[in-house]
Enzyme design. Structure first.
Site, PDB file in Angstrom:
ATOM      1  N   THR A 181       5.445   4.064  -1.309  1.00  0.00           N
ATOM      2  CA  THR A 181       6.603   3.253  -1.707  1.00  0.00           C
ATOM      3  C   THR A 181       7.645   4.048  -2.498  1.00  0.00           C
ATOM      4  OG1 THR A 181       5.088   1.371  -1.829  1.00  0.00           O
ATOM      5  CG2 THR A 181       7.261   1.090  -2.850  1.00  0.00           C
ATOM      6  N   ASN A 193      14.324   2.747  -0.328  1.00  0.00           N
ATOM      7  CA  ASN A 193      13.347   3.655   0.304  1.00  0.00           C
ATOM      8  C   ASN A 193      13.330   3.519   1.823  1.00  0.00           C
ATOM      9  OD1 ASN A 193      12.158   1.183   0.441  1.00  0.00           O
ATOM     10  ND2 ASN A 193      10.332   1.710  -0.726  1.00  0.00           N
ATOM     11  N   PHE A 204      11.124  -6.676 -10.356  1.00  0.00           N
ATOM     12  CA  PHE A 204      12.140  -6.124  -9.455  1.00  0.00           C
ATOM     13  C   PHE A 204      12.509  -7.068  -8.305  1.00  0.00           C
ATOM     14  CE2 PHE A 204       7.971  -4.449  -8.100  1.00  0.00           C
ATOM     15  CZ  PHE A 204       7.931  -4.853  -6.778  1.00  0.00           C
ATOM     16  N   HIS A 231      10.879  -0.691   5.725  1.00  0.00           N
ATOM     17  CA  HIS A 231       9.716  -1.550   5.510  1.00  0.00           C
ATOM     18  C   HIS A 231       8.808  -1.412   6.719  1.00  0.00           C
ATOM     19  CE1 HIS A 231       7.188  -5.076   4.841  1.00  0.00           C
ATOM     20  NE2 HIS A 231       7.328  -5.292   6.142  1.00  0.00           N
ATOM     21  N   ARG A 271       2.736   3.083   8.875  1.00  0.00           N
ATOM     22  CA  ARG A 271       2.731   3.179   7.396  1.00  0.00           C
ATOM     23  C   ARG A 271       2.620   4.629   6.956  1.00  0.00           C
ATOM     24  NH1 ARG A 271       3.771  -0.901   3.578  1.00  0.00           N
ATOM     25  NH2 ARG A 271       2.183  -0.032   2.206  1.00  0.00           N
ATOM     26  N   ARG A 319      10.167   8.352   4.141  1.00  0.00           N
ATOM     27  CA  ARG A 319      10.632   8.208   2.757  1.00  0.00           C
ATOM     28  C   ARG A 319      10.689   9.561   2.060  1.00  0.00           C
ATOM     29  NH1 ARG A 319       6.984   2.781   1.594  1.00  0.00           N
ATOM     30  NH2 ARG A 319       8.583   1.227   2.128  1.00  0.00           N
ATOM     31  N   LYS A 375      16.207  -0.638   6.241  1.00  0.00           N
ATOM     32  CA  LYS A 375      16.822  -1.352   5.128  1.00  0.00           C
ATOM     33  C   LYS A 375      18.309  -1.007   4.996  1.00  0.00           C
ATOM     34  CE  LYS A 375      12.496  -1.635   2.444  1.00  0.00           C
ATOM     35  NZ  LYS A 375      11.892  -1.425   1.103  1.00  0.00           N
ATOM     36  N   TYR A 411       8.946 -11.572   1.339  1.00  0.00           N
ATOM     37  CA  TYR A 411       8.464 -10.888   0.135  1.00  0.00           C
ATOM     38  C   TYR A 411       7.803 -11.862  -0.852  1.00  0.00           C
ATOM     39  CZ  TYR A 411      10.821  -6.430   1.319  1.00  0.00           C
ATOM     40  OH  TYR A 411      11.198  -5.237   1.899  1.00  0.00           O
ATOM     41  N   GLU A 422       4.652 -11.239   9.976  1.00  0.00           N
ATOM     42  CA  GLU A 422       6.029 -10.745   9.813  1.00  0.00           C
ATOM     43  C   GLU A 422       6.762 -10.722  11.149  1.00  0.00           C
ATOM     44  OE1 GLU A 422       5.327  -8.013   5.813  1.00  0.00           O
ATOM     45  OE2 GLU A 422       5.607  -6.998   7.727  1.00  0.00           O
TER      46      GLU A 422
END
Ligand code: IDP
Ligand code: MG
Length: 157
Positions: free
Chosen positions: A93, A114, A59, A117, A87, A104, A11, A51, A128
């Site tokens: 998250t 964070n 948010f 993704h 993951r 993270r 990100k 998303y 995706e």
């Protein structure tokens, strides 16, 4: 077992804090194979698709604004149980609650800023990956050390 592929997005906080190399290194060190990698500046339209399941969340505007605030690095990571394992390497998250040792947990302290993704299921990963990568941007090749990464019955491609 078939090789799984999952999507990662480094990100804008990872890019602007200079953490992309460290994060990518974790996946390489684990033994995963990077089969696609590129930088893109994502626009509102593709982010709203990516998303879509979060569109009603308070948010959401901040999320889309943040994710389009600078270029990001997108990758496709392949290996045994890649979706779940990646993951787990990312952590939960809210980075403040993410376990030390996770990406993270080690590099962030925010719920939204964070770092990374990662797709959350095999089905999501397929969707995706096809949203962000063309077939010809994904590479089929052999890691020359795969016999040291997998036992015979775990070897995929
Ligand atoms: P995930 O990235 O761990 O899969 P999701 O629930 O899919 O988490 O949310 C997508 C992204 O939206 C998160 O990574 C984070 O950037 C942002 N986000 C999720 N929940 C919140 C929240 O409660 N406040 C602010 N941002 C959030
Ligand atoms: Mg998610």
């Amino acid at each position: 077992m078939a090789a799984e592929r999952t999507l990662i997005i480094l990100k804008p906080d990872a890019v602007n804090r200079g953490l992309c190399g460290k994060v990518l290194a974790r996946f390489e060190e684990k033994g995963f194979k990077i089969v696609g990698l590129k930088m893109m500046w994502l626009g509102r339209e593709i982010l709203e698709k990516h998303y879509a399941h979060l569109a009603s969340k308070p948010f959401f505007p901040d999320l889309v604004g943040f994710m389009s605030s600078s270029p990001v690095i997108l990758g496709v990571v392949e290996g045994r149980n890649a979706v779940e394992a990646v993951r787990n390497m990312c952590g939960v998250t809210d980075a403040n609650k993410a376990a030390p040792g996770t990406i993270r947990g080690d590099f962030a302290l925010s719920t939204s800023r964070n770092i990374i993704h990662a797709s959350d299921s095999i089905e999501t990963a397929k969707r995706e990956i096809s949203l962000f990568f063309k077939d010809e941007e994904l590479y089929n090749y052999e890691l020359n050390n795969k016999q040291f990464l997998y036992a015979g019955d775990e070897l995929n491609r």
